[in-house]
Design a protein around this motif. Structure first.
Motif, PDB file in Angstrom:
ATOM      1  N   ILE A  45      20.206  26.908   6.576  1.00 50.21           N
ATOM      2  CA  ILE A  45      19.618  26.422   5.321  1.00 50.21           C
ATOM      3  C   ILE A  45      18.370  27.233   4.989  1.00 50.21           C
ATOM      4  O   ILE A  45      18.204  27.704   3.860  1.00 50.21           O
ATOM      5  N   GLU A  46      17.505  27.424   5.974  1.00 50.86           N
ATOM      6  CA  GLU A  46      16.264  28.171   5.738  1.00 50.86           C
ATOM      7  C   GLU A  46      16.560  29.639   5.426  1.00 50.86           C
ATOM      8  O   GLU A  46      15.943  30.219   4.523  1.00 50.86           O
ATOM      9  N   ASP A  47      17.491  30.252   6.140  1.00 50.34           N
ATOM     10  CA  ASP A  47      17.856  31.650   5.871  1.00 50.34           C
ATOM     11  C   ASP A  47      18.401  31.803   4.451  1.00 50.34           C
ATOM     12  O   ASP A  47      18.062  32.753   3.741  1.00 50.34           O
ATOM     13  N   THR A  48      19.240  30.859   4.035  1.00 49.51           N
ATOM     14  CA  THR A  48      19.812  30.906   2.684  1.00 49.51           C
ATOM     15  C   THR A  48      18.723  30.726   1.634  1.00 49.51           C
ATOM     16  O   THR A  48      18.718  31.405   0.610  1.00 49.51           O
ATOM     17  N   ARG A  49      17.781  29.816   1.900  1.00 46.75           N
ATOM     18  CA  ARG A  49      16.665  29.602   0.967  1.00 46.75           C
ATOM     19  C   ARG A  49      15.864  30.886   0.791  1.00 46.75           C
ATOM     20  O   ARG A  49      15.527  31.274  -0.341  1.00 46.75           O
ATOM     21  N   MET A  50      15.594  31.571   1.891  1.00 46.49           N
ATOM     22  CA  MET A  50      14.818  32.808   1.808  1.00 46.49           C
ATOM     23  C   MET A  50      15.599  33.902   1.066  1.00 46.49           C
ATOM     24  O   MET A  50      15.016  34.663   0.298  1.00 46.49           O
ATOM     25  N   GLU A  51      16.919  33.965   1.273  1.00 48.99           N
ATOM     26  CA  GLU A  51      17.748  34.924   0.535  1.00 48.99           C
ATOM     27  C   GLU A  51      17.708  34.628  -0.965  1.00 48.99           C
ATOM     28  O   GLU A  51      17.637  35.545  -1.786  1.00 48.99           O
ATOM     29  N   LEU A  75      16.313  29.209  -9.370  1.00 51.38           N
ATOM     30  CA  LEU A  75      16.321  29.082  -7.921  1.00 51.38           C
ATOM     31  C   LEU A  75      16.469  27.621  -7.521  1.00 51.38           C
ATOM     32  O   LEU A  75      17.279  27.276  -6.668  1.00 51.38           O
ATOM     33  N   SER A  76      15.695  26.767  -8.142  1.00 49.82           N
ATOM     34  CA  SER A  76      15.741  25.341  -7.825  1.00 49.82           C
ATOM     35  C   SER A  76      17.137  24.769  -8.049  1.00 49.82           C
ATOM     36  O   SER A  76      17.674  24.050  -7.200  1.00 49.82           O
ATOM     37  N   LYS A  80      19.565  23.406  -5.059  1.00 52.27           N
ATOM     38  CA  LYS A  80      20.052  22.018  -5.090  1.00 52.27           C
ATOM     39  C   LYS A  80      21.571  21.983  -4.977  1.00 52.27           C
ATOM     40  O   LYS A  80      22.133  21.151  -4.264  1.00 52.27           O
ATOM     41  N   GLU A  81      22.235  22.883  -5.676  1.00 50.64           N
ATOM     42  CA  GLU A  81      23.693  22.955  -5.606  1.00 50.64           C
ATOM     43  C   GLU A  81      24.146  23.307  -4.186  1.00 50.64           C
ATOM     44  O   GLU A  81      25.083  22.716  -3.646  1.00 50.64           O
ATOM     45  N   PHE A  82      23.446  24.247  -3.567  1.00 55.11           N
ATOM     46  CA  PHE A  82      23.750  24.648  -2.193  1.00 55.11           C
ATOM     47  C   PHE A  82      23.586  23.460  -1.240  1.00 55.11           C
ATOM     48  O   PHE A  82      24.416  23.244  -0.357  1.00 55.11           O
ATOM     49  N   LEU A  83      22.527  22.674  -1.413  1.00 57.42           N
ATOM     50  CA  LEU A  83      22.277  21.538  -0.523  1.00 57.42           C
ATOM     51  C   LEU A  83      23.321  20.437  -0.670  1.00 57.42           C
ATOM     52  O   LEU A  83      23.448  19.583   0.209  1.00 57.42           O
ATOM     53  N   ASN A  84      24.075  20.443  -1.744  1.00 62.82           N
ATOM     54  CA  ASN A  84      25.143  19.464  -1.925  1.00 62.82           C
ATOM     55  C   ASN A  84      26.452  19.892  -1.252  1.00 62.82           C
ATOM     56  O   ASN A  84      27.473  19.232  -1.393  1.00 62.82           O
ATOM     57  N   THR A  85      26.395  20.990  -0.511  1.00 60.48           N
ATOM     58  CA  THR A  85      27.547  21.473   0.246  1.00 60.48           C
ATOM     59  C   THR A  85      27.749  20.599   1.479  1.00 60.48           C
ATOM     60  O   THR A  85      26.790  20.257   2.171  1.00 60.48           O
TER      61      THR A  85
END
Length: 126
Positions: A45-51, A75-76, A80-85
């Protein structure tokens, strides 16, 4: 166990709190073993956020990132969409007997409820 990445991220402060409590070795070992399996997804999650921050041209200034106009909103939304995975955690849920050794608030229980075994009630045949 299947959880949303958002649920995993929201549970982090409670997990960190649990890991700092003094408990017997067997319980601490079992809990730590379960939570180690969760760390891989948290790192992802953190790596994806930084990317995503790089992709949207975020520049670190002080202790926060600055973005070109409109990029922060994009970005936001993307994050958010990514976190719903939904993800599969290859760990079993935390047994209630382990959790009963901790004192945590009802709101904290709500944040980690997906990670705790539901109480099993056995029907007694008469």
């Amino acid at each position: 166990m299947k959880v949303m990445l958002k649920e995993l991220q929201e549970a982090v402060p409670v997990f960190n709190k649990l890991l700092t409590k003094q408990i017997d070795f067997k319980t601490a070992y079992r809990l730590n073993k379960i939570l180690k399996q969760v760390e891989t997804d948290l790192k992802m999650i953190e790596d994806t956020r930084m990317e995503m921050i790089k992709k949207h041209k975020g520049v670190l200034k002080g202790n926060r990132f600055d973005f070109p106009e409109g990029a922060e909103v994009k970005l936001s939304d993307e994050f958010k969409e990514f976190l719903n995975t939904e993800t599969e955690i290859p760990a079993s849920q935390i047994p209630q007997e382990i959790m009963s050794k901790f004192e945590i608030s009802a709101s904290e229980v709500g944040l980690i409820s997906k990670f705790i075994e539901e109480e099993v009630v056995e029907a007694v045949k008469k």
